[in-house]
Scaffold this active site. Sequence first.
Site, PDB file in Angstrom:
ATOM      1  N   ASP A  15       0.821  -1.215   0.000  1.00  0.00           N
ATOM      2  CA  ASP A  15       0.000   0.000   0.000  1.00  0.00           C
ATOM      3  C   ASP A  15       0.856   1.267   0.000  1.00  0.00           C
ATOM      4  O   ASP A  15       2.007   1.262   0.472  1.00  0.00           O
ATOM      5  CB  ASP A  15      -0.890   0.040   1.242  1.00  0.00           C
ATOM      6  CG  ASP A  15      -2.077  -0.900   1.150  1.00  0.00           C
ATOM      7  OD1 ASP A  15      -2.145  -1.694   0.192  1.00  0.00           O
ATOM      8  OD2 ASP A  15      -2.938  -0.831   2.046  1.00  0.00           O
ATOM      9  N   HIS A  19       3.723  -2.385   3.147  1.00  0.00           N
ATOM     10  CA  HIS A  19       3.743  -1.033   2.601  1.00  0.00           C
ATOM     11  C   HIS A  19       5.083  -0.803   1.904  1.00  0.00           C
ATOM     12  O   HIS A  19       6.129  -1.144   2.475  1.00  0.00           O
ATOM     13  CB  HIS A  19       3.536   0.014   3.704  1.00  0.00           C
ATOM     14  CG  HIS A  19       2.190  -0.050   4.339  1.00  0.00           C
ATOM     15  ND1 HIS A  19       1.858  -1.003   5.283  1.00  0.00           N
ATOM     16  CD2 HIS A  19       1.072   0.704   4.148  1.00  0.00           C
ATOM     17  CE1 HIS A  19       0.602  -0.819   5.661  1.00  0.00           C
ATOM     18  NE2 HIS A  19       0.096   0.200   4.992  1.00  0.00           N
TER      19      HIS A  19
END
Length: 250
Positions: free
Chosen positions: A67, A212
């Site tokens: 992400d 991430h």
Amino acid sequence: MPCFVVLAFFAIAIGIVYELWYFLIAVLCLASCFTAWGAFDIRLGYFTPTYVKQKNSTEKLLALTFDDGPTPFTADIMALLDQYDSKATFFCIGKQMERYPELTRQLLANGHQIGNHTYSHSTNFGFLSTDEVVAEIEKCNAVLAKCTQTQTSLFRPPFGVTNPSVARAVKQLKPLVIGWSNRSLDTVITDEDRIFRRVVRKLQAGDIILFHDTSARTVNVLRKFLPYLKAEGYRCVSVDDLLNLHNHEK
């Protein structure tokens, strides 16, 4: 005696009313707690249907997802994924794709998948109206189309937050909402070994794993995690491949 009976009746009635009132308060509190839990735990699919893993997987397949990129760390992650013949899905922020268009294009060129993570990843995402959520999704889609001449049917809401506004936006735009079954907490935990152990401890075939691509910490975890997966016989594929979503039409 009749007065006593009347008084007793009223006393019992008042007691029942109080009992019902407390019961109602308890039910409302419980409902509020469950709704709040549903809003912040995307795995429940409380407000909108959500894909969180491939259930009853007969193969040792995983979907690595990243992400909040692209960022300069995305390039390091792509290099590691290529080294271990692994594919992943990157849920990109529109503003970041505007900032790093070449990295955005390189993701697709390297065989990875891109999903929508809204245009701005607003910290107030959970308080946006339906129209504002729609605008965030559509603007991110427009940036992706401009950068890569492609579209995506995948959407992951910022922070994994879902609520009635998000549900209405999803119903209108019809993306597939993608959550996760294994969360690394790599933006919260600073100890790289602890992140690695956390993910490995819960690892199951069919998992969608949340990382991430925003820090060297995650890159370092992957340097240990990817060879571990290879040694254990796991294969990393895109969300589409894991869930067999290729024929989805918006």
